[in-house]
Design an enzyme around this catalytic site. Structure first.
Site, PDB file in Angstrom:
ATOM      1  CG  HIS A   1      -2.136  -0.821   1.057  1.00  0.00           C
ATOM      2  ND1 HIS A   1      -3.297  -0.350   0.485  1.00  0.00           N
ATOM      3  CD2 HIS A   1      -2.360  -2.112   1.369  1.00  0.00           C
ATOM      4  CE1 HIS A   1      -4.193  -1.328   0.472  1.00  0.00           C
ATOM      5  NE2 HIS A   1      -3.651  -2.400   0.994  1.00  0.00           N
TER       6      HIS A   1
ATOM      7  CE  LYS B   1      -6.349  14.119  -0.411  1.00  0.00           C
ATOM      8  NZ  LYS B   1      -6.430  12.838  -1.109  1.00  0.00           N
ATOM      9  NE  ARG B   2      -4.683  10.182   9.598  1.00  0.00           N
ATOM     10  CZ  ARG B   2      -4.524   9.362  10.634  1.00  0.00           C
ATOM     11  NH1 ARG B   2      -5.447   8.451  10.918  1.00  0.00           N
ATOM     12  NH2 ARG B   2      -3.467   9.447  11.420  1.00  0.00           N
TER      13      ARG B   2
ATOM     14  CE  LYS C   1      -2.973  10.857   2.572  1.00  0.00           C
ATOM     15  NZ  LYS C   1      -3.770  10.220   1.493  1.00  0.00           N
TER      16      LYS C   1
ATOM     17  CB  THR D   1     -10.194   5.176  -2.134  1.00  0.00           C
ATOM     18  OG1 THR D   1      -9.888   5.512  -0.776  1.00  0.00           O
ATOM     19  CG2 THR D   1      -9.509   3.889  -2.529  1.00  0.00           C
TER      20      THR D   1
ATOM     21  CE  LYS E   1     -13.781   6.831  -0.019  1.00  0.00           C
ATOM     22  NZ  LYS E   1     -13.135   7.210   1.261  1.00  0.00           N
TER      23      LYS E   1
END
Ligand SMILES: *Cc1c(COP(=O)(O)O)cnc(C)c1O
Length: 804
Positions: free
Chosen positions: A352, A540-541, A546, A648, A652
């Site tokens: 992952h 998101k986290r 990110k 993901t 969505k």
């Protein structure tokens, strides 16, 4: 089902569980009664399903994951069973609004983020596809912490979800199994065979709790088995009889600590003994129960690979390799080669992440002390592996050491999986290519057929059908009901590509969902936001890779531009963030503090707040995502290229008509392939360009010196205009005092991002064009269904089929 029937089931349940009549029940009692009635229905369906697949002796999937981010279940189960309307009507007779009951349910937050949510989406999909599957994890007493922001700082609070969330769990105390920690290993020969016994160990009981997972309109119900750690009741007796009451209680607490709390680190290892114990408890208990179940239906474990596919979700359950081997060797007398063969053919592994700080490694001494027998087996796996590698890469000590399972006094979990599993997959095309080309290249070289890709997918019936009923209703009107079973049918929407009334309806639905979110924001943050503004969403986290920071720097840039030119004509924007930071992640918490400071600056400035608002929503979780996502116009997927394995959240948001603003990273690459250049906003360096720039020598100071806009916002960080100073963030960008300077190349991508954001603004002014883009995103999102992903796993990795 008739509403009279529902009411009578509810009355009965209410009397049975609470000793009161239904019309006297509290909301909480009504909620529990509804859940228990639904649970009974699931049990019936499950029993039918089990007898069907047992009769066919069908192969089963065992999905091993330390995390399942289940979210709420009542809405999902009623929807899947097709009972939402009848329950709503029955409850209306009692003056109860079903939506109020939905609000009572706490999220089952047994995961951190994407990885855990993926596991839950796959359980849903397997049930919908009639694939017999069991998920295994821990029954954490406290799931992911609750987040509050106080004076800009993230504060963590315990998530006591079992208080109300326990209605979905059925304990099976009689199926508890013993797991052994520590002690010594005794080996001796008997009748020419090596015998093994572990002694002086600490036993811990693992008690299973079942949670049923329904499928959409499918007649299949699978289950998630969650293990809870308990001290064996007789364990304390010795201490008791010696009069050592405190020690007895202490041991009890130590055993039960194992399933107390989910580790809140995402994409980052926590090298704690307790974490290793969690992993072994859950792996050992699960494998013992899988083996027992197999032997109930088949006469030997020879056929295990034909009847069981055991999946290792990231390296957290990597102990499956030595534990299955242990059971075969020590408990069932297999020889090494035969046992190894069974392990290989039964186990598969999904990687992952490529981030080095997330690669699990355990200190060898700690591993040996806690799991002495497992350590012996890992050492033997390593010895055989190194021998084999010596023939493939003779004399190449560096390569052999890189690939070894034990090296530098550490046990490496990814290499353990690579050495054993028959399949290894990444979670998007780009990610799987990076595995083959770089981090696992030497393994790829010796076993190319092991490697494959399965791009992630989402349970779109939750993320679209349940959370966006307005859009779903219109889609059914436009393209029929086919998409409810087959997400590819969404593509039929393309025939309306330029149809004015459809585009207007899309706009109206988006507008409605934005009003719902506005109400939520008003209640939670006390901020009034304009539903006509662009809802620009990054949820998101919180992680440096990110790059929430890139987003904030752009907002600071906009602030400067508007202060300079208050009459600037740009479409108003609302920037929406939601993110939890790992409790010990200093820089991530600084970024939250910065978002909070920028939101205060922007939202309180009369010259700016009509054009820009910034909202940070506390406590990001599945049920909050379900409110935000249908309201999003822009989906921020702006990680540095090469680091986001798939994402993901991007899927969505896409299926709800948000347009991606992103880098070519993870599954954004496939989103781009699906929608084409015109329906996505791409910017920034590509993964090869990032590599190239590192090789050449990246110097963020050059970007700082060469770009006045950039310099202006970086200087704001340390000037005090934000109310407090953000020296550490500035330092992390410009100096190497927190690792490499600007390790995520925020400065390198800044200009490209700002220019692309300007294009987003211009495009939005043409509503028709924007909703064209939105429509294409919905129409092309079918590929990202978890049904597609699970079918690929079933065909290429597990060799399982759905039950007729
Ligand atoms: C989907 C989801 C994630 C994953 O989001 P990414 O943007 O892919 O990182 C994390 N948390 C929750 C609650 C989610 O629903």
């Amino acid at each position: 089902m008739q509403k009279e029937k529902i009411l009578s089931l509810l009355s009965e349940k209410c009397m049975q569980s609470f000793g009161c009549d239904l019309d006297e029940a509290t909301k909480q009692q009504t909620y529990r009664a509804v859940c228990l009635v639904v649970r009974d229905l699931l049990v019936q369906t499950r029993n039918d399903f089990c007898s069907r697949y047992e009769k066919q002796q069908a192969k089963q999937v065992y999905y091993m994951s330390m995390e399942f981010l289940v979210g709420t279940s009542l809405h999902n189960n009623l929807y899947n069973l097709g009972l939402e309307d009848s329950f709503r009507a029955a409850l209306a007779d009692l003056n109860v609004d079903l939506d109020d009951l939905y609000e009572i349910e706490p999220d089952a937050g047994l995961g951190n983020g994407g990885l855990g949510r993926l596991a839950s989406c796959y359980m849903d999909a397997m049930s919908s596809l009639h694939i017999p599957a069991t998920g295994f994890s821990l029954r954490y007493e406290f799931g992911i912490f609750k987040q509050k922001i106080i004076d800009g700082w993230q504060m963590e609070f315990p998530d006591n979800w079992l208080d109300m969330g326990d209605v979905w769990l059925i304990p099976r105390k009689e199926d508890a199994v013993e797991v052994k920690f520590g002690g010594q290993v005794h080996e001796w020969m008997q009748d020419g065979k090596l015998k093994i016994e572990q002694y002086d160990y600490t036993p811990v009981l693992a008690v299973p709790y079942d949670m049923f997972i329904s499928g959409y309109d499918s007649g299949a119900v699978n289950k998630l088995v969650l293990w809870s750690a308990k001290s064996p009741s007789n364990m304390d007796m010795n201490a008791f009889s010696r009069g050592d009451y405190v020690k007895a209680i202490e041991q009890n607490a130590m055993a039960e600590a194992i399933s107390k709390v989910l580790y809140p680190a995402d994409d980052h290892v926590e090298g704690k003994i307790l974490r290793l114990k969690q992993q072994y408890l859950f792996v050992s208990a699960s494998l013992q129960s899988i083996v027992k179940n197999h032997l109930k239906h088949f006469d030997s474990l020879d056929s295990l690979p034909q009847k069981a596919a055991i999946h290792i979700n990231d390296t957290h359950p990597a102990l499956c390799v030595p534990e299955l081997l242990r059971i075969l060797l020590d408990d069932y007398g297999y020889d090494w080669d035969r046992a190894w063969d069974i392990c290989q053919n039964t186990l598969a592994y999904t990687n992952h992440t490529v981030m080095s700080e997330a690669l699990e490694r355990w200190p060898e001494y700690l591993f040996r002390e806690q799991l002495p027998r497992i350590y012996q087996l890992v050492a033997e796996i390593n010895r055989r592996l190194v021998n084999q590698l010596n023939t493939v890469y003779p004399g190449d000590l560096a390569k052999i050491e890189y690939m070894a399972v034990i090296a530098n006094n550490e046990v490496r979990m990814a290499n353990l999986c690579l050495a054993c599993c028959h399949k290894v997959n990444g979670v998007s095309k780009l990610h799987s290519d990076i595995l083959k080309d770089s981090i696992f290249h030497d393994y790829y070289h010796i076993a190319p057929d092991k490697f494959t890709n399965v791009t992630n997918g989402i349970a779109y019936r939750r993320w679209l059908c349940q959370s966006n009923p307005k859009l779903t209703e219109k889609l059914r009107e436009w393209i029929g009901d086919g998409f409810l079973h087959d997400a590819n049918a969404l593509e039929k929407l393309m025939k309306y590509y330029d149809k004015a009334n459809v585009l207007q309806d899309l706009q109206k639905i988006k507008r409605y969902n934005k009003e719902v979110l506005c109400n939520y924001i008003a209640r939670s943050n006390g901020i009034n936001v304009d539903p006509n503004s662009i809802f620009d969403v990054q949820i998101k986290r919180l992680h440096e890779y990110k790059r929430q920071l890139l987003n904030v720097l752009h907002i600071m840039h906009l602030y400067c531009v508007i202060k300079e030119n208050p009459n600037l004509d740009i479409p108003p924007r609302t920037f929406i963030f939601a993110a939890k930071a790992s409790a010990g992640y200093f820089m991530a918490k600084q970024v939250i503090r910065l978002i909070d400071a920028v939101s205060k600056l922007v939202n309180s400035d009369p010259a700016v707040r009509e054009k820009v608002k910034v909202v940070f929503l506390e406590d990001y979780k599945v049920s909050l995502a379900e409110i935000i996502i249908p309201a999003a116009d822009i989906s921020e997927q702006i990680s540095i290229a090469g680091k986001e394995a798939s994402g993901t959240g991007n899927m969505k948001l896409m299926i709800n008509g948000a347009v991606t603003l992103g880098t070519l990273d993870g599954a954004n690459v496939e989103i781009h392939e699906q929608v084409g250049d015109d329906n996505i906003f791409l910017f920034g360096l590509t993964a090869p360009e990032v590599e190239e720039l590192w090789k050449k020598g990246y110097n963020p100071v050059e970007y700082y010196n060469g770009n006045l806009e950039l310099r202006r916002v970086i200087d704001m960080l340390t000037s005090g205009v934000l109310g407090s100073r953000f020296d550490e963030i500035a330092k992390s960008l410009l100096t190497n005092s927190y690792g490499a300077a600007d390790a995520y190349m925020t400065l390198a991508d800044f200009d490209s991002y700002v220019r692309k954001q300007e294009e987003v603004g211009r495009t939005y002014l043409d509503k028709r064009k924007f909703f064209n883009m939105s429509l294409v995103n919905i129409a092309k999102a079918g590929l990202f269904s978890a049904d597609r992903a699970v079918t690929e796993y079933a065909d290429d990795i597990w060799q399982v089929k759905g039950i007729k």
